[in-house]
Write a protein that holds these residues in place. Structure first.
Motif, PDB file in Angstrom:
ATOM      1  N   PRO A  47       0.928  -0.982  -0.340  1.00 27.66           N
ATOM      2  CA  PRO A  47       0.481   0.203   0.386  1.00 27.66           C
ATOM      3  C   PRO A  47       0.634   1.094  -0.202  1.00 27.66           C
ATOM      4  O   PRO A  47       0.212   2.621  -0.656  1.00 27.66           O
ATOM      5  CB  PRO A  47      -1.023  -0.033   0.581  1.00 27.66           C
ATOM      6  N   ALA A  48       2.195   1.402   0.389  1.00 29.78           N
ATOM      7  CA  ALA A  48       2.549   2.686   0.732  1.00 29.78           C
ATOM      8  C   ALA A  48       3.532   2.476  -0.093  1.00 29.78           C
ATOM      9  O   ALA A  48       5.420   3.359   0.144  1.00 29.78           O
ATOM     10  CB  ALA A  48       3.258   2.902   1.860  1.00 29.78           C
ATOM     11  N   LEU A  49       4.246   2.197  -0.904  1.00 32.57           N
ATOM     12  CA  LEU A  49       4.935   1.654  -2.682  1.00 32.57           C
ATOM     13  C   LEU A  49       5.096   3.274  -2.525  1.00 32.57           C
ATOM     14  O   LEU A  49       4.668   3.673  -3.548  1.00 32.57           O
ATOM     15  CB  LEU A  49       4.686   0.722  -3.103  1.00 32.57           C
ATOM     16  N   MET A  50       6.173   3.423  -2.725  1.00 29.09           N
ATOM     17  CA  MET A  50       7.021   5.175  -2.953  1.00 29.09           C
ATOM     18  C   MET A  50       7.506   5.508  -4.455  1.00 29.09           C
ATOM     19  O   MET A  50       6.430   6.078  -4.151  1.00 29.09           O
ATOM     20  CB  MET A  50       7.694   5.419  -2.022  1.00 29.09           C
ATOM     21  N   ASN A  51       7.335   4.293  -4.452  1.00 25.87           N
ATOM     22  CA  ASN A  51       7.788   4.434  -6.065  1.00 25.87           C
ATOM     23  C   ASN A  51       7.252   2.990  -7.217  1.00 25.87           C
ATOM     24  O   ASN A  51       7.204   2.490  -6.650  1.00 25.87           O
ATOM     25  CB  ASN A  51       9.645   5.047  -6.913  1.00 25.87           C
ATOM     26  N   ASP A  52       7.460   2.971  -8.347  1.00 25.28           N
ATOM     27  CA  ASP A  52       7.717   1.637  -8.939  1.00 25.28           C
ATOM     28  C   ASP A  52       8.620   0.850  -8.806  1.00 25.28           C
ATOM     29  O   ASP A  52       8.082   0.033  -9.871  1.00 25.28           O
ATOM     30  CB  ASP A  52       7.118   2.808 -10.328  1.00 25.28           C
ATOM     31  N   THR A  53      10.001   1.138  -8.459  1.00 28.48           N
ATOM     32  CA  THR A  53      10.525   0.123  -8.607  1.00 28.48           C
ATOM     33  C   THR A  53      10.126  -1.079  -7.117  1.00 28.48           C
ATOM     34  O   THR A  53      10.102  -0.725  -5.943  1.00 28.48           O
ATOM     35  CB  THR A  53      12.116   0.737  -8.186  1.00 28.48           C
ATOM     36  N   LEU A  54      10.098  -2.646  -7.593  1.00 30.57           N
ATOM     37  CA  LEU A  54      10.031  -2.783  -6.610  1.00 30.57           C
ATOM     38  C   LEU A  54      11.723  -3.794  -5.712  1.00 30.57           C
ATOM     39  O   LEU A  54      11.659  -4.093  -6.942  1.00 30.57           O
ATOM     40  CB  LEU A  54       8.567  -4.177  -7.048  1.00 30.57           C
ATOM     41  N   HIS A  55      11.676  -3.914  -4.903  1.00 36.26           N
ATOM     42  CA  HIS A  55      13.276  -4.258  -4.502  1.00 36.26           C
ATOM     43  C   HIS A  55      13.504  -5.487  -3.492  1.00 36.26           C
ATOM     44  O   HIS A  55      12.588  -5.916  -2.993  1.00 36.26           O
ATOM     45  CB  HIS A  55      13.630  -3.473  -3.821  1.00 36.26           C
ATOM     46  N   VAL A  56      13.576  -6.674  -4.401  1.00 38.48           N
ATOM     47  CA  VAL A  56      13.750  -7.794  -4.537  1.00 38.48           C
ATOM     48  C   VAL A  56      15.232  -8.081  -3.660  1.00 38.48           C
ATOM     49  O   VAL A  56      15.837  -8.252  -4.342  1.00 38.48           O
ATOM     50  CB  VAL A  56      13.432  -8.932  -5.469  1.00 38.48           C
ATOM     51  N   PRO A  90      17.962  -4.652   5.394  1.00 35.36           N
ATOM     52  CA  PRO A  90      16.603  -5.187   4.313  1.00 35.36           C
ATOM     53  C   PRO A  90      15.647  -4.708   4.945  1.00 35.36           C
ATOM     54  O   PRO A  90      14.132  -4.602   3.936  1.00 35.36           O
ATOM     55  CB  PRO A  90      16.314  -6.159   5.425  1.00 35.36           C
ATOM     56  N   GLN A  91      15.522  -3.018   4.841  1.00 36.07           N
ATOM     57  CA  GLN A  91      14.360  -2.331   5.080  1.00 36.07           C
ATOM     58  C   GLN A  91      13.946  -1.930   3.588  1.00 36.07           C
ATOM     59  O   GLN A  91      12.917  -0.735   3.931  1.00 36.07           O
ATOM     60  CB  GLN A  91      14.373  -1.017   5.672  1.00 36.07           C
ATOM     61  N   ILE A  92      14.924  -1.800   2.378  1.00 37.26           N
ATOM     62  CA  ILE A  92      14.626  -1.743   1.603  1.00 37.26           C
ATOM     63  C   ILE A  92      14.054  -2.444   0.647  1.00 37.26           C
ATOM     64  O   ILE A  92      13.910  -2.028  -0.936  1.00 37.26           O
ATOM     65  CB  ILE A  92      16.480  -0.613   0.941  1.00 37.26           C
ATOM     66  N   CYS A  93      14.361  -3.499   0.901  1.00 32.53           N
ATOM     67  CA  CYS A  93      13.410  -4.250   0.525  1.00 32.53           C
ATOM     68  C   CYS A  93      11.395  -4.760   0.774  1.00 32.53           C
ATOM     69  O   CYS A  93      11.533  -4.387   1.170  1.00 32.53           O
ATOM     70  CB  CYS A  93      13.604  -5.898   0.811  1.00 32.53           C
ATOM     71  N   GLN A  94      10.621  -4.877  -0.460  1.00 32.56           N
ATOM     72  CA  GLN A  94       9.858  -4.661  -0.510  1.00 32.56           C
ATOM     73  C   GLN A  94       9.206  -6.681  -0.198  1.00 32.56           C
ATOM     74  O   GLN A  94       8.222  -7.258   0.349  1.00 32.56           O
ATOM     75  CB  GLN A  94       9.265  -4.558  -1.467  1.00 32.56           C
ATOM     76  N   VAL A 112      12.657  -7.564  10.354  1.00 31.71           N
ATOM     77  CA  VAL A 112      11.520  -6.381   9.395  1.00 31.71           C
ATOM     78  C   VAL A 112       9.967  -6.309   9.731  1.00 31.71           C
ATOM     79  O   VAL A 112       9.192  -6.316   8.912  1.00 31.71           O
ATOM     80  CB  VAL A 112      12.185  -6.871   7.817  1.00 31.71           C
ATOM     81  N   ARG A 113       9.764  -7.988  11.322  1.00 29.66           N
ATOM     82  CA  ARG A 113       8.828  -7.764  11.336  1.00 29.66           C
ATOM     83  C   ARG A 113       8.468  -5.820  11.542  1.00 29.66           C
ATOM     84  O   ARG A 113       8.051  -5.105  12.002  1.00 29.66           O
ATOM     85  CB  ARG A 113       8.166  -8.347  13.045  1.00 29.66           C
ATOM     86  N   GLY A 114       6.562  -6.257  11.474  1.00 24.78           N
ATOM     87  CA  GLY A 114       6.114  -5.054  10.744  1.00 24.78           C
ATOM     88  C   GLY A 114       5.897  -3.904   9.699  1.00 24.78           C
ATOM     89  O   GLY A 114       5.629  -3.263   9.817  1.00 24.78           O
ATOM     90  N   ASN A 115       7.309  -4.367   9.563  1.00 22.09           N
ATOM     91  CA  ASN A 115       7.293  -3.459   7.662  1.00 22.09           C
ATOM     92  C   ASN A 115       6.375  -3.987   6.697  1.00 22.09           C
ATOM     93  O   ASN A 115       7.168  -4.967   7.049  1.00 22.09           O
ATOM     94  CB  ASN A 115       8.436  -3.176   7.791  1.00 22.09           C
ATOM     95  N   GLN A 116       6.141  -3.476   6.020  1.00 20.40           N
ATOM     96  CA  GLN A 116       5.658  -3.745   4.773  1.00 20.40           C
ATOM     97  C   GLN A 116       6.463  -4.605   4.087  1.00 20.40           C
ATOM     98  O   GLN A 116       7.725  -4.275   2.844  1.00 20.40           O
ATOM     99  CB  GLN A 116       5.484  -2.251   4.215  1.00 20.40           C
ATOM    100  N   ALA A 154       3.246  -7.014   8.475  1.00 16.40           N
ATOM    101  CA  ALA A 154       3.384  -6.844   6.922  1.00 16.40           C
ATOM    102  C   ALA A 154       2.355  -5.285   6.129  1.00 16.40           C
ATOM    103  O   ALA A 154       3.225  -4.587   5.537  1.00 16.40           O
ATOM    104  CB  ALA A 154       4.483  -7.419   5.902  1.00 16.40           C
ATOM    105  N   GLN A 155       1.448  -5.321   7.085  1.00 18.52           N
ATOM    106  CA  GLN A 155       0.363  -4.264   6.022  1.00 18.52           C
ATOM    107  C   GLN A 155       0.795  -4.507   4.740  1.00 18.52           C
ATOM    108  O   GLN A 155       0.302  -3.893   4.004  1.00 18.52           O
ATOM    109  CB  GLN A 155       1.072  -2.605   6.322  1.00 18.52           C
ATOM    110  N   LEU A 156       0.413  -5.458   4.309  1.00 16.53           N
ATOM    111  CA  LEU A 156       0.434  -6.272   2.741  1.00 16.53           C
ATOM    112  C   LEU A 156      -1.116  -6.920   2.480  1.00 16.53           C
ATOM    113  O   LEU A 156      -1.999  -7.293   3.697  1.00 16.53           O
ATOM    114  CB  LEU A 156       1.826  -7.365   2.138  1.00 16.53           C
TER     115      LEU A 156
END
Length: 170
Positions: A47-56, A90-94, A112-116, A154-156
């Protein structure tokens, strides 16, 4: 003596061919897991993806990195994929894929618990231990288990079609 040489040769050939088959199975499993991870980009919403890039981000599973890199140019619902092998933050990852033998597996889950961040692993019982999606093998096939509580934390949002093909664990 020639009979023993032939028997030893057959034994060696059998061992080498079964080792080769095991390596081929490992590569096929890695390719299957990479395809799943790629498709998660289409069936999960951040929901809060800031840009068009998904970091795997991939930790401890180099063959998956290689296969995902080949898939990165394909359509992912308008997102660009950035594939990372190993991570400092790891906070940069989706999507964070943690290999089953990665020593930092449990620490990364907690970090990363609780992060998106969609956490994924092939570690046994991963989803039951707080990860979002775990891979397991059944009758020679790679299958999914999803922990809806971890996904919610993870709010996903996971598409219902993905939920239907997975075993639900808590």
């Amino acid at each position: 003596m020639p009979g023993k040489l032939v028997s030893a040769g057959l034994l060696l050939w059998g061992l080498l061919s079964s080792f080769g088959a095991a390596a081929a199975d490992d590569m096929l499993n890695a390719k299957t897991k990479a395809n799943y991870v790629f498709n998660f980009t289409k069936f999960v919403e951040w929901p809060a993806l800031m840009n068009d890039t998904l970091h795997v981000c991939i930790v401890g599973a180099e063959p998956i990195v290689n296969f995902l890199s080949e898939l990165a140019s394909r359509d992912t619902k308008g997102h660009l994929l950035q594939i990372w092998s190993g991570i400092d933050d790891p906070q940069i990852c989706q999507i964070l894929y943690i290999g089953h033998d990665a020593p930092e597996l449990q620490a990364l889950i907690q970090q990363v618990r609780g992060n998106q961040i969609l956490t994924v692993s092939d570690a046994e019982g991963f989803a039951g231990r707080g990860g979002c999606i775990g891979f397991y093998s059944e009758n020679g096939q790679i299958k999914l288990e999803i922990n809806p509580d971890a996904v919610r934390r993870a709010q996903l949002k996971v598409n219902a079609l993905l939920m239907e093909i997975a075993r639900i664990v808590r």
